[in-house]
Write a protein that holds these residues in place. Structure first.
Motif, PDB file in Angstrom:
ATOM      1  N   ASP A  73     -55.266-111.889  -6.730  1.00  0.00           N
ATOM      2  CA  ASP A  73     -54.652-113.021  -7.422  1.00  0.00           C
ATOM      3  C   ASP A  73     -55.704-113.895  -8.093  1.00  0.00           C
ATOM      4  OD1 ASP A  73     -52.083-112.216  -6.693  1.00  0.00           O
ATOM      5  OD2 ASP A  73     -52.200-113.309  -4.795  1.00  0.00           O
ATOM      6  N   THR A  74     -56.833-114.079  -7.441  1.00  0.00           N
ATOM      7  CA  THR A  74     -57.940-114.817  -8.046  1.00  0.00           C
ATOM      8  C   THR A  74     -58.410-114.089  -9.295  1.00  0.00           C
ATOM      9  OG1 THR A  74     -58.640-115.748  -5.931  1.00  0.00           O
ATOM     10  CG2 THR A  74     -60.296-115.681  -7.672  1.00  0.00           C
ATOM     11  N   ASP A  75     -58.541-112.780  -9.206  1.00  0.00           N
ATOM     12  CA  ASP A  75     -58.965-111.989 -10.360  1.00  0.00           C
ATOM     13  C   ASP A  75     -57.962-112.090 -11.511  1.00  0.00           C
ATOM     14  OD1 ASP A  75     -61.207-111.185  -8.976  1.00  0.00           O
ATOM     15  OD2 ASP A  75     -60.422-109.195  -8.491  1.00  0.00           O
ATOM     16  N   ARG A  76     -56.655-112.061 -11.208  1.00  0.00           N
ATOM     17  CA  ARG A  76     -55.629-112.177 -12.249  1.00  0.00           C
ATOM     18  C   ARG A  76     -55.737-113.522 -12.959  1.00  0.00           C
ATOM     19  NH1 ARG A  76     -49.977-111.781 -11.348  1.00  0.00           N
ATOM     20  NH2 ARG A  76     -50.164-113.062  -9.507  1.00  0.00           N
ATOM     21  N   LEU A  77     -55.909-114.583 -12.187  1.00  0.00           N
ATOM     22  CA  LEU A  77     -56.023-115.928 -12.747  1.00  0.00           C
ATOM     23  C   LEU A  77     -57.249-116.040 -13.658  1.00  0.00           C
ATOM     24  CD1 LEU A  77     -55.181-118.942 -12.820  1.00  0.00           C
ATOM     25  CD2 LEU A  77     -56.619-119.256 -10.792  1.00  0.00           C
ATOM     26  N   VAL A  78     -58.382-115.583 -13.181  1.00  0.00           N
ATOM     27  CA  VAL A  78     -59.628-115.710 -13.940  1.00  0.00           C
ATOM     28  C   VAL A  78     -59.602-114.821 -15.184  1.00  0.00           C
ATOM     29  CG1 VAL A  78     -62.134-115.389 -13.842  1.00  0.00           C
ATOM     30  CG2 VAL A  78     -60.924-116.454 -11.919  1.00  0.00           C
ATOM     31  N   LEU A  79     -59.047-113.618 -15.082  1.00  0.00           N
ATOM     32  CA  LEU A  79     -58.932-112.739 -16.248  1.00  0.00           C
ATOM     33  C   LEU A  79     -58.068-113.386 -17.328  1.00  0.00           C
ATOM     34  CD1 LEU A  79     -59.197-109.965 -17.733  1.00  0.00           C
ATOM     35  CD2 LEU A  79     -57.086-109.334 -16.567  1.00  0.00           C
ATOM     36  N   ALA A  80     -56.900-113.878 -16.939  1.00  0.00           N
ATOM     37  CA  ALA A  80     -56.000-114.507 -17.917  1.00  0.00           C
ATOM     38  C   ALA A  80     -56.673-115.718 -18.561  1.00  0.00           C
ATOM     39  CB  ALA A  80     -54.689-114.915 -17.248  1.00  0.00           C
ATOM     40  N   TYR A  81     -57.320-116.552 -17.755  1.00  0.00           N
ATOM     41  CA  TYR A  81     -58.010-117.724 -18.305  1.00  0.00           C
ATOM     42  C   TYR A  81     -59.076-117.296 -19.302  1.00  0.00           C
ATOM     43  CZ  TYR A  81     -61.080-121.519 -19.125  1.00  0.00           C
ATOM     44  OH  TYR A  81     -61.850-122.435 -19.793  1.00  0.00           O
ATOM     45  N   SER A  82     -59.885-116.327 -18.927  1.00  0.00           N
ATOM     46  CA  SER A  82     -60.980-115.887 -19.780  1.00  0.00           C
ATOM     47  C   SER A  82     -60.469-115.398 -21.135  1.00  0.00           C
ATOM     48  CB  SER A  82     -61.770-114.782 -19.081  1.00  0.00           C
ATOM     49  OG  SER A  82     -62.878-114.399 -19.861  1.00  0.00           O
ATOM     50  N   GLU A  83     -59.403-114.620 -21.118  1.00  0.00           N
ATOM     51  CA  GLU A  83     -58.844-114.096 -22.368  1.00  0.00           C
ATOM     52  C   GLU A  83     -58.267-115.208 -23.242  1.00  0.00           C
ATOM     53  OE1 GLU A  83     -59.172-111.118 -23.616  1.00  0.00           O
ATOM     54  OE2 GLU A  83     -60.192-110.345 -21.845  1.00  0.00           O
ATOM     55  N   ILE A  84     -57.492-116.118 -22.644  1.00  0.00           N
ATOM     56  CA  ILE A  84     -56.864-117.193 -23.428  1.00  0.00           C
ATOM     57  C   ILE A  84     -57.918-118.173 -23.940  1.00  0.00           C
ATOM     58  CG2 ILE A  84     -55.231-119.114 -23.377  1.00  0.00           C
ATOM     59  CD1 ILE A  84     -53.914-116.318 -23.376  1.00  0.00           C
ATOM     60  N   ALA A 143     -60.157 -96.553 -30.074  1.00  0.00           N
ATOM     61  CA  ALA A 143     -61.535 -96.795 -30.497  1.00  0.00           C
ATOM     62  C   ALA A 143     -61.814 -98.259 -30.834  1.00  0.00           C
ATOM     63  CB  ALA A 143     -61.874 -95.915 -31.702  1.00  0.00           C
ATOM     64  N   ASP A 144     -60.785 -99.107 -30.896  1.00  0.00           N
ATOM     65  CA  ASP A 144     -60.983-100.521 -31.225  1.00  0.00           C
ATOM     66  C   ASP A 144     -61.758-101.236 -30.124  1.00  0.00           C
ATOM     67  OD1 ASP A 144     -59.593-100.187 -33.566  1.00  0.00           O
ATOM     68  OD2 ASP A 144     -57.758-101.147 -32.857  1.00  0.00           O
ATOM     69  N   VAL A 145     -62.656-102.112 -30.542  1.00  0.00           N
ATOM     70  CA  VAL A 145     -63.452-102.880 -29.586  1.00  0.00           C
ATOM     71  C   VAL A 145     -62.643-104.036 -29.005  1.00  0.00           C
ATOM     72  CG1 VAL A 145     -65.507-104.337 -29.338  1.00  0.00           C
ATOM     73  CG2 VAL A 145     -65.613-102.251 -30.712  1.00  0.00           C
ATOM     74  N   GLY A 146     -61.784-104.654 -29.795  1.00  0.00           N
ATOM     75  CA  GLY A 146     -61.001-105.802 -29.348  1.00  0.00           C
ATOM     76  C   GLY A 146     -59.521-105.563 -29.571  1.00  0.00           C
ATOM     77  N   GLY A 147     -58.754-106.621 -29.355  1.00  0.00           N
ATOM     78  CA  GLY A 147     -57.335-106.555 -29.629  1.00  0.00           C
ATOM     79  C   GLY A 147     -56.456-106.260 -28.434  1.00  0.00           C
ATOM     80  N   ARG A 148     -57.011-106.304 -27.233  1.00  0.00           N
ATOM     81  CA  ARG A 148     -56.233-106.004 -26.030  1.00  0.00           C
ATOM     82  C   ARG A 148     -55.991-107.218 -25.143  1.00  0.00           C
ATOM     83  NH1 ARG A 148     -59.698-102.093 -27.179  1.00  0.00           N
ATOM     84  NH2 ARG A 148     -58.927 -99.970 -27.402  1.00  0.00           N
ATOM     85  N   GLY A 149     -56.637-108.334 -25.440  1.00  0.00           N
ATOM     86  CA  GLY A 149     -56.624-109.490 -24.556  1.00  0.00           C
ATOM     87  C   GLY A 149     -55.249-110.062 -24.269  1.00  0.00           C
ATOM     88  N   LEU A 150     -54.488-110.371 -25.309  1.00  0.00           N
ATOM     89  CA  LEU A 150     -53.181-110.993 -25.103  1.00  0.00           C
ATOM     90  C   LEU A 150     -52.231-110.032 -24.388  1.00  0.00           C
ATOM     91  CD1 LEU A 150     -51.714-113.621 -25.475  1.00  0.00           C
ATOM     92  CD2 LEU A 150     -50.953-112.822 -27.714  1.00  0.00           C
ATOM     93  N   GLU A 151     -52.320-108.754 -24.718  1.00  0.00           N
ATOM     94  CA  GLU A 151     -51.485-107.764 -24.025  1.00  0.00           C
ATOM     95  C   GLU A 151     -51.846-107.696 -22.538  1.00  0.00           C
ATOM     96  OE1 GLU A 151     -50.019-103.137 -24.525  1.00  0.00           O
ATOM     97  OE2 GLU A 151     -51.635-103.886 -25.784  1.00  0.00           O
ATOM     98  N   MET A 152     -53.153-107.756 -22.228  1.00  0.00           N
ATOM     99  CA  MET A 152     -53.573-107.773 -20.817  1.00  0.00           C
ATOM    100  C   MET A 152     -53.033-109.005 -20.109  1.00  0.00           C
ATOM    101  SD  MET A 152     -57.450-106.342 -20.322  1.00  0.00           S
ATOM    102  CE  MET A 152     -58.178-107.717 -21.143  1.00  0.00           C
ATOM    103  N   VAL A 153     -53.099-110.154 -20.783  1.00  0.00           N
ATOM    104  CA  VAL A 153     -52.595-111.389 -20.184  1.00  0.00           C
ATOM    105  C   VAL A 153     -51.101-111.268 -19.899  1.00  0.00           C
ATOM    106  CG1 VAL A 153     -52.156-113.850 -20.600  1.00  0.00           C
ATOM    107  CG2 VAL A 153     -54.387-112.874 -21.144  1.00  0.00           C
ATOM    108  N   GLN A 154     -50.342-110.758 -20.866  1.00  0.00           N
ATOM    109  CA  GLN A 154     -48.900-110.607 -20.673  1.00  0.00           C
ATOM    110  C   GLN A 154     -48.580-109.722 -19.470  1.00  0.00           C
ATOM    111  OE1 GLN A 154     -48.100-109.262 -24.703  1.00  0.00           O
ATOM    112  NE2 GLN A 154     -47.077-111.190 -25.179  1.00  0.00           N
ATOM    113  N   LEU A 155     -49.400-108.714 -19.211  1.00  0.00           N
ATOM    114  CA  LEU A 155     -49.184-107.817 -18.078  1.00  0.00           C
ATOM    115  C   LEU A 155     -49.682-108.407 -16.759  1.00  0.00           C
ATOM    116  CD1 LEU A 155     -50.250-104.470 -19.784  1.00  0.00           C
ATOM    117  CD2 LEU A 155     -47.916-105.184 -19.183  1.00  0.00           C
TER     118      LEU A 155
END
Length: 169
Positions: free
Chosen positions: A74-85, A128-140
């Motif tokens: 849960d700590t990891d989920r919180l920190v990952l979402a924060y980092s992306e946003i 092959a894209d370097v970015g573009g996954r952050g918001l999708e990761m947050v939503q999940l």
């Protein structure tokens, strides 16, 4: 993702941002709504909007979450979402960036605001894209995600609830 638009002042002052937050249910002190007392950690900060600012604030949030919840998924989920946003606010938004976080024994809520009214949108990145996954990761990753915008900027908020029995591993 829930999105809402509201009207507001075009001014970019702290008082205006606090008033805008109050219209959306955030107390003028900058603390997130639905504050959970008595045992809660409240954090708030504002930064110009550099990658170093995101790294430093991510560290502070991780320390507070680990103190409240321990070293767990849960700590990891919180920190990952924060980092992306927060990174999105720096890369795609406009500074300064303001953050309010409330970490309770059973859940956490973060609000990240910047001065761009441009709404975030999920992309579907190619392998092959370097970015573009952050918001999708947050939503999940999070339990609730919301975006509110007006002429003075936008606030992205999310909630992470504790999931019983999930230890890091």
């Amino acid at each position: 993702m829930q999105q809402s638009r509201s009207t507001g002042s075009a001014a970019h002052t702290t008082a205006d941002r606090q008033a805008r937050g109050a219209r959306r249910g955030t107390p003028p002190s900058g603390e997130p709504r639905n504050a959970c007392e008595p045992r809660a950690s409240s954090l708030s900060w504002s930064f110009p909007g550099t990658p170093a600012d995101v790294a430093c604030s991510r560290h502070w949030l991780a320390m507070a979450a680990t103190e409240m919840w321990g070293d767990c998924d849960d700590t990891d989920r919180l920190v990952l979402a924060y980092s992306e946003i927060a990174t999105n606010a720096v890369v795609h938004g406009a500074g300064p960036v303001t953050v309010a976080a409330q970490i309770c024994p059973t859940s956490a809520r973060c609000e990240i605001a910047d001065q761009s009214s441009r709404l975030p949108r999920a992309r579907h990145a190619a392998p092959a894209d370097v970015g573009g996954r952050g918001l999708e990761m947050v939503q999940l990753t999070v339990d609730r995600l919301q975006v509110a915008a007006d002429r003075a900027g936008k606030t992205v908020s999310f909630e992470v609830g504790r999931q019983a029995g999930r230890q890091k591993g």
